[in-house]
Design a protein around this motif. Structure first.
Motif, mmCIF file in Angstrom:
data_model
loop_
_atom_site.group_PDB
_atom_site.id
_atom_site.type_symbol
_atom_site.label_atom_id
_atom_site.label_comp_id
_atom_site.label_asym_id
_atom_site.label_seq_id
_atom_site.Cartn_x
_atom_site.Cartn_y
_atom_site.Cartn_z
ATOM 1 N N LYS A 1 0.816 -1.220 0.000
ATOM 2 C CA LYS A 1 0.000 0.000 0.000
ATOM 3 C C LYS A 1 0.848 1.268 0.000
ATOM 4 O O LYS A 1 0.546 2.254 0.700
ATOM 5 N N GLY A 2 1.945 1.232 -0.751
ATOM 6 C CA GLY A 2 2.787 2.411 -0.871
ATOM 7 C C GLY A 2 3.826 2.569 0.216
ATOM 8 O O GLY A 2 4.649 3.492 0.179
ATOM 9 N N ARG A 3 3.829 1.685 1.189
ATOM 10 C CA ARG A 3 4.823 1.741 2.267
ATOM 11 C C ARG A 3 6.001 0.832 1.935
ATOM 12 O O ARG A 3 5.919 -0.029 1.060
ATOM 13 N N THR A 4 7.094 1.015 2.665
ATOM 14 C CA THR A 4 8.263 0.159 2.511
ATOM 15 C C THR A 4 8.296 -0.855 3.652
ATOM 16 O O THR A 4 7.602 -0.693 4.665
ATOM 17 N N VAL A 5 9.099 -1.887 3.490
ATOM 18 C CA VAL A 5 9.281 -2.859 4.572
ATOM 19 C C VAL A 5 9.792 -2.144 5.823
ATOM 20 O O VAL A 5 9.334 -2.410 6.943
ATOM 21 N N GLU A 6 10.731 -1.220 5.638
ATOM 22 C CA GLU A 6 11.311 -0.487 6.770
ATOM 23 C C GLU A 6 10.253 0.313 7.523
ATOM 24 O O GLU A 6 10.216 0.316 8.763
ATOM 25 N N GLN A 7 9.388 0.982 6.785
ATOM 26 C CA GLN A 7 8.327 1.762 7.431
ATOM 27 C C GLN A 7 7.364 0.863 8.202
ATOM 28 O O GLN A 7 6.929 1.213 9.303
ATOM 29 N N CYS A 8 7.037 -0.273 7.634
ATOM 30 C CA CYS A 8 6.134 -1.204 8.318
ATOM 31 C C CYS A 8 6.765 -1.737 9.599
ATOM 32 O O CYS A 8 6.122 -1.760 10.663
ATOM 33 N N ILE A 9 8.019 -2.168 9.505
ATOM 34 C CA ILE A 9 8.708 -2.704 10.682
ATOM 35 C C ILE A 9 8.813 -1.652 11.780
ATOM 36 O O ILE A 9 8.683 -1.951 12.969
ATOM 37 N N SER A 10 9.021 -0.403 11.384
ATOM 38 C CA SER A 10 9.147 0.663 12.380
ATOM 39 C C SER A 10 7.831 0.928 13.101
ATOM 40 O O SER A 10 7.806 1.612 14.124
ATOM 41 N N SER A 11 6.730 0.414 12.566
ATOM 42 C CA SER A 11 5.421 0.607 13.197
ATOM 43 C C SER A 11 5.076 -0.510 14.177
ATOM 44 O O SER A 11 3.988 -0.516 14.750
ATOM 45 N N LEU A 12 5.981 -1.471 14.357
ATOM 46 C CA LEU A 12 5.755 -2.625 15.240
ATOM 47 C C LEU A 12 6.371 -2.413 16.611
ATOM 48 O O LEU A 12 7.473 -1.876 16.734
ATOM 49 N N SER A 13 5.671 -2.862 17.624
ATOM 50 C CA SER A 13 6.263 -2.947 18.958
ATOM 51 C C SER A 13 5.797 -4.239 19.608
ATOM 52 O O SER A 13 4.841 -4.865 19.134
#
Length: 346
Positions: A89-101
């Motif tokens: 959806k236009g995001r990168t793997v890095e951006q997605c991972i950074s949204s995880l906790s």
């Protein structure tokens, strides 16, 4: 798959000993709305992907030591596969991972969450226990959905003080590849909670359907089990081999069912659509239905015959790899359907 460091160079780790919370922070990303994921198994991980891919923050909680850390590694692999098919959806793997906790404290995981998705194993006693624990610490604004595939939420939320904000939110596995989600309220679920969850799921790209009342098996499994039951009977009656019965769907019915439901299929099969089904074909439908006996118990040897046929295809040890193959095919189908839908709008 990229390593953690190469996947997110702007991400750093912070351990908070007092709460047992492990957080992945992106220095450049502002915090967005938080989703709590209770249970980090296959379904929980998939739900996490659904939300982080849409730009939400997701906090994974699991009572098993080390489970959430392992989940993040597996999520990163799935994100890489999705990225190969342009499905982030236009995001990168890095951006997605950074949204995880991740969190080892349930109260912390739920704190500030607008929504929580419970995805623990399919066991009524466990669901009762988990929802009692959630009920003790959940905030006043958090709605909680359960991924249970068969158990109505009235069975495990009846005596809870926040029960008006609890409901079944059952996905089709895996939800990050298949968008359908069933919303099944208990008799005491606030309709506003159902509406809020429906809006949220629509925003993150899922396709929610709402049941008007509780029923065992909900919609997906009642339809799925009807097909499975007849398939088992056909094997037991030695009408055809398990392989050929499987092929009826994979090489036949399933081709249409990937984009049409049973009513749309019937409507397009006849010159006058569903009117022809009603006036011409229903006697034949009833004749077949009259031969189907859902009270019949399938024999052990029938089940073993099917198991043996599939173990000749691939061993138990390869099931996980076959699951990855399935997901790849689902991603390819999703990409194709997305591209075709875009063409139809142009």
């Amino acid at each position: 798959t990229q390593s953690r460091s190469s996947a997110a160079s702007d991400v750093y780790k912070r351990q908070t000993q007092s709460t047992g919370v492990f957080v992945l922070f992106s220095m450049s990303k502002s915090m967005s709305k938080k989703i709590a994921i209770v249970g980090s198994g296959n379904i929980g991980r998939s739900w996490a992907i659904v939300f982080i891919r849409a730009g939400y923050q997701a906090c994974l909680y699991d009572s098993i030591d080390g489970a959430t850390e392992n989940a993040i590694k597996l999520i990163e692999k799935d994100l890489s596969l999705l990225n190969q098919h342009n499905l982030l959806k236009g995001r990168t793997v890095e951006q997605c991972i950074s949204s995880l906790s991740t969190a080892s404290d349930l109260k912390y995981a739920l704190s500030g969450a607008i929504y929580a998705q419970e995805s623990t194993p399919e066991n009524l006693e466990l669901k009762i226990k988990v929802f009692q624990e959630i009920d003790e610490v959940v905030g006043p604004d958090t709605i909680v959905g359960s991924s249970t595939s068969n158990i109505p939420s009235s069975k495990f939320t009846e005596n809870l003080k926040n029960r008006s904000r609890y409901l079944v939110v059952h996905p089709v596995n895996p939800p990050h590849a298949i968008p359908l989600v069933e919303l099944v309220p208990a008799p005491w679920t606030d309709p506003k909670s159902v509406d809020e969850v429906k809006k949220l799921l629509s925003l993150v790209g899922q396709q929610p359907v709402v049941l008007k009342k509780e029923i065992v098996g909900f919609l997906v499994n009642r339809v799925q089990y009807a097909l499975l039951a007849e398939s088992l009977r056909l094997v037991e009656d030695d009408v055809a081999s398990p392989e050929d019965i499987d092929k009826v769907v994979s090489e036949g019915l399933g081709k249409r069912w990937s984009f049409l439901g049973p009513f749309s299929t019937a409507d397009l099969n006849h010159p006058r659509g569903l009117t022809d089904l009603k006036e011409i074909y229903m006697p034949g439908v009833r004749q077949v239905l009259d031969t189907q006996d859902n009270t019949r118990q399938i024999k052990e040897e029938t089940l073993q015959k099917i198991i043996s046929a599939w173990r000749q295809k691939y061993p138990v040890e390869d099931i996980q790899n076959m699951g990855l193959w399935r997901n790849q095919r689902l991603f390819a189908l999703a990409k194709h359907q997305m591209e075709e839908e875009k063409k139809s709008k142009d």
